[in-house]
Design a protein around this motif. Structure first.
Motif, PDB file in Angstrom:
ATOM      1  N   LYS A  35     101.679 -49.596   3.471  1.00 12.95           N
ATOM      2  CA  LYS A  35     101.037 -48.314   3.161  1.00 12.95           C
ATOM      3  C   LYS A  35      99.623 -48.514   2.609  1.00 12.95           C
ATOM      4  CE  LYS A  35     105.197 -45.664   2.173  1.00 12.95           C
ATOM      5  NZ  LYS A  35     105.958 -44.930   1.171  1.00 12.95           N
ATOM      6  N   GLU A  36      99.356 -49.713   2.092  1.00 10.59           N
ATOM      7  CA  GLU A  36      98.041 -50.006   1.507  1.00 10.59           C
ATOM      8  C   GLU A  36      96.980 -50.334   2.563  1.00 10.59           C
ATOM      9  OE1 GLU A  36     100.934 -51.426   0.040  1.00 10.59           O
ATOM     10  OE2 GLU A  36     100.869 -49.751  -1.372  1.00 10.59           O
ATOM     11  N   GLY A  37      97.338 -50.324   3.854  1.00 16.57           N
ATOM     12  CA  GLY A  37      96.339 -50.489   4.912  1.00 16.57           C
ATOM     13  C   GLY A  37      96.193 -51.895   5.467  1.00 16.57           C
ATOM     14  N   TYR A  38      97.037 -52.816   5.096  1.00 16.22           N
ATOM     15  CA  TYR A  38      97.012 -54.155   5.679  1.00 16.22           C
ATOM     16  C   TYR A  38      98.343 -54.382   6.390  1.00 16.22           C
ATOM     17  CZ  TYR A  38      99.889 -55.459   1.651  1.00 16.22           C
ATOM     18  OH  TYR A  38     100.890 -55.528   0.721  1.00 16.22           O
ATOM     19  N   PHE A  39      98.474 -55.512   7.066  1.00 19.11           N
ATOM     20  CA  PHE A  39      99.775 -55.879   7.610  1.00 19.11           C
ATOM     21  C   PHE A  39      99.967 -57.384   7.514  1.00 19.11           C
ATOM     22  CE2 PHE A  39      96.889 -55.392  11.215  1.00 19.11           C
ATOM     23  CZ  PHE A  39      97.082 -56.543  11.974  1.00 19.11           C
ATOM     24  N   ASP A  40     101.222 -57.764   7.353  1.00 17.71           N
ATOM     25  CA  ASP A  40     101.612 -59.172   7.304  1.00 17.71           C
ATOM     26  C   ASP A  40     102.233 -59.544   8.637  1.00 17.71           C
ATOM     27  OD1 ASP A  40     100.825 -59.676   4.621  1.00 17.71           O
ATOM     28  OD2 ASP A  40     102.633 -58.690   3.898  1.00 17.71           O
ATOM     29  N   VAL A  41     101.991 -60.787   9.063  1.00 12.85           N
ATOM     30  CA  VAL A  41     102.466 -61.243  10.367  1.00 12.85           C
ATOM     31  C   VAL A  41     103.226 -62.555  10.195  1.00 12.85           C
ATOM     32  CG1 VAL A  41     101.788 -61.849  12.724  1.00 12.85           C
ATOM     33  CG2 VAL A  41     100.397 -60.232  11.412  1.00 12.85           C
TER      34      VAL A  41
END
Length: 175
Positions: A35-41
């Motif tokens: 929700k904070e605008g980043y993503f983990d991969v």
């Protein structure tokens, strides 16, 4: 005849220079949107080497021109951080937390050790400034397969995990 030879030589040289000495038997990628605008991969590769090698490179385009729905072009810079490659030696072209140029490269492997046959690699990282916002809509775009890899990929699977409370459906998502 000489022109034919030069043409064939040039083509052969280019084909060899673009060839890679491995194939990817399977790639599985999981994307965890925040929700904070980043993503983990989390990327998992089963790589089969045709000849002994020191490892692999994973390249990311980090600076590019983005054209929105209205045709406006803006310069974008993504930030890749929190890089982990469990169980493997790796290095990047980052210097003091900043990447140089338009690409980030992760070199995975040991320059003193050759690997062969099938190897398993896992790469974990966080991506910031890569989501595209348009009003109340958010667009997620990512190349699951690195465009810099010319190797054969036999099987590719990916899953996008939405943040809690987000509803994904065929009406608001497409591949």
């Amino acid at each position: 005849m000489r022109k034919l030879f030069l043409t064939l030589f040039t083509f052969s040289f280019c084909a060899i220079s673009y060839a890679q000495n491995f194939s990817v038997q399977q790639l599985t990628a999981d994307f965890y949107l925040s929700k904070e605008g980043y993503f983990d991969v989390v990327e998992k590769y089963d790589v089969k080497f045709q000849e002994p090698a020191h490892g692999i490179y994973r390249d990311f385009i980090t600076r590019f021109d983005y054209k929105d729905a209205k045709g406006k072009v803006t310069k974008r810079t993504m930030y890749i951080s929190d890089i982990e490659v469990p169980g493997e030696q790796f290095s990047t072209n980052e210097l003091f937390g900043k990447q140089w140029g338009d690409m980030l490269r992760i070199k995975i492997g040991d320059k003193e050790k050759l690997v062969e046959d099938t190897q398993h690699y896992e790469i974990r990282y966080r991506v910031k400034n890569a989501l595209f916002f348009n009003g109340d809509k958010v667009s997620f775009y990512w190349n699951v397969k690195s465009p810099e890899w010319f190797s054969v990929f036999f099987k590719v699977n990916f899953t996008v995990h939405a943040p809690d409370g987000a509803v994904l459906s065929p009406e608001n998502c497409f591949v």
